[in-house]
Scaffold this active site. Sequence first.
Site, PDB file in Angstrom:
ATOM      1  N   HIS A   8       0.795  -1.229   0.000  1.00 41.46           N
ATOM      2  CA  HIS A   8       0.000   0.000   0.000  1.00 41.46           C
ATOM      3  C   HIS A   8       0.833   1.287   0.000  1.00 41.46           C
ATOM      4  O   HIS A   8       0.787   2.102   0.909  1.00 41.46           O
ATOM      5  CB  HIS A   8      -1.114   0.021   1.067  1.00 41.46           C
ATOM      6  CG  HIS A   8      -0.776  -0.579   2.401  1.00 41.46           C
ATOM      7  ND1 HIS A   8       0.133  -0.043   3.237  1.00 41.46           N
ATOM      8  CD2 HIS A   8      -1.261  -1.667   3.031  1.00 41.46           C
ATOM      9  CE1 HIS A   8       0.195  -0.769   4.335  1.00 41.46           C
ATOM     10  NE2 HIS A   8      -0.624  -1.756   4.239  1.00 41.46           N
ATOM     11  N   HIS A  62      -2.159 -10.243  15.280  1.00 39.73           N
ATOM     12  CA  HIS A  62      -2.454  -9.045  14.473  1.00 39.73           C
ATOM     13  C   HIS A  62      -3.436  -9.435  13.376  1.00 39.73           C
ATOM     14  O   HIS A  62      -3.258 -10.456  12.703  1.00 39.73           O
ATOM     15  CB  HIS A  62      -1.147  -8.517  13.887  1.00 39.73           C
ATOM     16  CG  HIS A  62      -1.269  -7.269  13.084  1.00 39.73           C
ATOM     17  ND1 HIS A  62      -2.309  -6.382  13.214  1.00 39.73           N
ATOM     18  CD2 HIS A  62      -0.451  -6.730  12.133  1.00 39.73           C
ATOM     19  CE1 HIS A  62      -2.125  -5.369  12.378  1.00 39.73           C
ATOM     20  NE2 HIS A  62      -1.020  -5.566  11.702  1.00 39.73           N
ATOM     21  N   GLU A 107      -4.307  -7.587  10.600  1.00 39.02           N
ATOM     22  CA  GLU A 107      -4.140  -7.099   9.216  1.00 39.02           C
ATOM     23  C   GLU A 107      -3.990  -8.292   8.268  1.00 39.02           C
ATOM     24  O   GLU A 107      -3.378  -9.311   8.594  1.00 39.02           O
ATOM     25  CB  GLU A 107      -2.938  -6.141   9.105  1.00 39.02           C
ATOM     26  CG  GLU A 107      -2.950  -5.442   7.757  1.00 39.02           C
ATOM     27  CD  GLU A 107      -2.013  -4.241   7.638  1.00 39.02           C
ATOM     28  OE1 GLU A 107      -1.203  -3.988   8.546  1.00 39.02           O
ATOM     29  OE2 GLU A 107      -2.115  -3.548   6.605  1.00 39.02           O
ATOM     30  N   ASP A 135      -2.283  -9.247   5.819  1.00 42.57           N
ATOM     31  CA  ASP A 135      -1.039  -9.942   5.456  1.00 42.57           C
ATOM     32  C   ASP A 135      -0.720 -11.059   6.453  1.00 42.57           C
ATOM     33  O   ASP A 135       0.107 -11.924   6.170  1.00 42.57           O
ATOM     34  CB  ASP A 135       0.142  -8.978   5.300  1.00 42.57           C
ATOM     35  CG  ASP A 135       0.306  -8.005   6.446  1.00 42.57           C
ATOM     36  OD1 ASP A 135      -0.670  -7.741   7.164  1.00 42.57           O
ATOM     37  OD2 ASP A 135       1.426  -7.490   6.621  1.00 42.57           O
ATOM     38  N   HIS A 153       0.982  -2.678  14.924  1.00 42.40           N
ATOM     39  CA  HIS A 153       0.780  -1.622  13.960  1.00 42.40           C
ATOM     40  C   HIS A 153      -0.689  -1.190  13.836  1.00 42.40           C
ATOM     41  O   HIS A 153      -1.018  -0.161  13.245  1.00 42.40           O
ATOM     42  CB  HIS A 153       1.334  -2.157  12.628  1.00 42.40           C
ATOM     43  CG  HIS A 153       0.877  -1.521  11.382  1.00 42.40           C
ATOM     44  ND1 HIS A 153       0.329  -2.189  10.328  1.00 42.40           N
ATOM     45  CD2 HIS A 153       0.918  -0.219  11.030  1.00 42.40           C
ATOM     46  CE1 HIS A 153       0.051  -1.364   9.366  1.00 42.40           C
ATOM     47  NE2 HIS A 153       0.395  -0.173   9.741  1.00 42.40           N
ATOM     48  N   ASP A 170       4.162  -7.171  13.981  1.00 44.32           N
ATOM     49  CA  ASP A 170       4.809  -6.298  12.994  1.00 44.32           C
ATOM     50  C   ASP A 170       6.083  -5.636  13.528  1.00 44.32           C
ATOM     51  O   ASP A 170       6.979  -5.291  12.746  1.00 44.32           O
ATOM     52  CB  ASP A 170       3.840  -5.172  12.588  1.00 44.32           C
ATOM     53  CG  ASP A 170       2.909  -5.576  11.455  1.00 44.32           C
ATOM     54  OD1 ASP A 170       3.206  -6.562  10.753  1.00 44.32           O
ATOM     55  OD2 ASP A 170       1.891  -4.894  11.269  1.00 44.32           O
ATOM     56  N   TYR A 188      11.376  -0.035   6.845  1.00 47.81           N
ATOM     57  CA  TYR A 188      10.112  -0.523   7.417  1.00 47.81           C
ATOM     58  C   TYR A 188       9.648   0.419   8.532  1.00 47.81           C
ATOM     59  O   TYR A 188       8.482   0.815   8.592  1.00 47.81           O
ATOM     60  CB  TYR A 188      10.371  -1.934   7.946  1.00 47.81           C
ATOM     61  CG  TYR A 188       9.203  -2.655   8.548  1.00 47.81           C
ATOM     62  CD1 TYR A 188       8.418  -3.496   7.774  1.00 47.81           C
ATOM     63  CD2 TYR A 188       8.903  -2.534   9.905  1.00 47.81           C
ATOM     64  CE1 TYR A 188       7.354  -4.199   8.332  1.00 47.81           C
ATOM     65  CE2 TYR A 188       7.852  -3.216  10.461  1.00 47.81           C
ATOM     66  CZ  TYR A 188       7.078  -4.057   9.678  1.00 47.81           C
ATOM     67  OH  TYR A 188       6.035  -4.737  10.237  1.00 47.81           O
ATOM     68  N   HIS A 248       7.487 -10.281   9.953  1.00 52.87           N
ATOM     69  CA  HIS A 248       8.057 -10.053   8.625  1.00 52.87           C
ATOM     70  C   HIS A 248       9.581 -10.124   8.716  1.00 52.87           C
ATOM     71  O   HIS A 248      10.170  -9.548   9.637  1.00 52.87           O
ATOM     72  CB  HIS A 248       7.723  -8.648   8.094  1.00 52.87           C
ATOM     73  CG  HIS A 248       6.272  -8.408   7.826  1.00 52.87           C
ATOM     74  ND1 HIS A 248       5.587  -9.004   6.801  1.00 52.87           N
ATOM     75  CD2 HIS A 248       5.385  -7.598   8.446  1.00 52.87           C
ATOM     76  CE1 HIS A 248       4.327  -8.579   6.800  1.00 52.87           C
ATOM     77  NE2 HIS A 248       4.170  -7.731   7.799  1.00 52.87           N
TER      78      HIS A 248
HETATM   79 FE1  FEO Z   1       0.198  -4.535  10.072  1.00 58.70          FE
HETATM   80 FE2  FEO Z   1       2.245  -6.883   8.639  1.00 58.70          FE
HETATM   81  O1  FEO Z   1       0.649  -5.998   9.037  1.00 58.70           O
END
Ligand code: FEO
Length: 407
Positions: free
Chosen positions: A24, A78, A80, A82, A145, A164, A192, A225
């Site tokens: 995004h 989390h 989100e 992903d 996040h 995150d 990041y 990640h």
């Molecule tokens: Fe806030 Fe990796 O998602």
Amino acid sequence: MKPVEVKKGVYWVGALDWDIRDFHGYSIYKGTTYNAYLVIDDKVTLFDTVKKGFESDLLHRIRNIIDPKRIDYLVVNHVEMDHSGGLLEVARQIEPEKVFCSPMGHKNLLAHFHAPDLPYEVVKSGDTLKLGSRTVHFLETRMLHWPDSMFSYIPEDKLLISSDAFGMHWATSERFDDQVDQAELMAHAAKYYANILLLYSPLVQKLLAQVKQMNLDIDTIAPDHGLIWRGDPMKIVGAYDRWSRQEACAKALVVYDTMWHSTEQMAKAIYDGILDEGVCVQLKNLAATHRSDIMTELLDAKALVLGSSTLNNNMLPRMADLLTYIKGLKPTGKIGAAFGSYGWSGEAVKNISDELAAMKVELLDPGIRHQFVPDHEALKKCRELGSRLGRAINEAGCKLPGYGCSR
Ligand code: FEO
């Protein structure tokens, strides 16, 4: 494929996304990973899932270790997409006894998946979950996040599963920080932080203080990640402390967009003036540099100097895009100025200055405008502005070396 053991009985079972290039609006040149962790104990527990489309990667890795049906608990650190996009498919396959999430996580999971029949169990900061020989301690980390985010800490393994936080977008064959080039590792981590977490810096400061006060014994940080920090986990904690204090380095960033190279000439003259004062300076043409790379350079720069030609009574669209992006990420403590060439109306410089002022950038100049092509005198004025910015950076006593200064 050998399972990746993070600790005895704790496995990385995530997915590699080699092809993704845009997150995004944040450019990802080397893909990313969606990390998930499987803990084998009396209660077999999976921490997080993966993005939709990567469920089979996750389940395949799990099957190399254990039958997915033997997973008892699923922890959603989390919501989100992903990390949770594959949740319904994974939950259908493993049929967990319980799905743990924070209070906001519960609300957000319902709003995402419309599956109230999942066996949700809401946990709050301070709650613990006994797995057998291990105990999971939950810590809500709101806005790091998303409002639902939380950490899972396993003291018996000295392991922090950090969602995150402390992550990076970088797909690699290696899984641990001590297996990769350290400069590249920190460059990905900085990008990041600058593009995802910078606006939450006050919360990062609070969280770091809270974790310090809790005196957690941590030798491994496993984010959702990128690489797992086992060689030197305090390296990334120290970096987060610096980045979240928004400590500036002796570094300036001159960014421009140009129609017929006049604004570019002005940018180069400002660049020269800053360099004259012995300050590291990066010169970025928006036609050749992605907004997220500029944001990364801005993370530790003291000065932000922006230039644009005037188009249709305003700045060029790429500059407007950059300003919108930077404003949202809330950098603090910067000095700056605007400049640009124009043909007959010349609003761009004032409009940029107004945007910089709205971001609380301390303007060292009302802005330099020049009609059409700058001559020697006009470029001298730009160079003098650069020198003034360079001197101000030196006077601000910025001592730290900046990322990108040797590049
Ligand atoms: Fe806030 Fe990796 O998602």
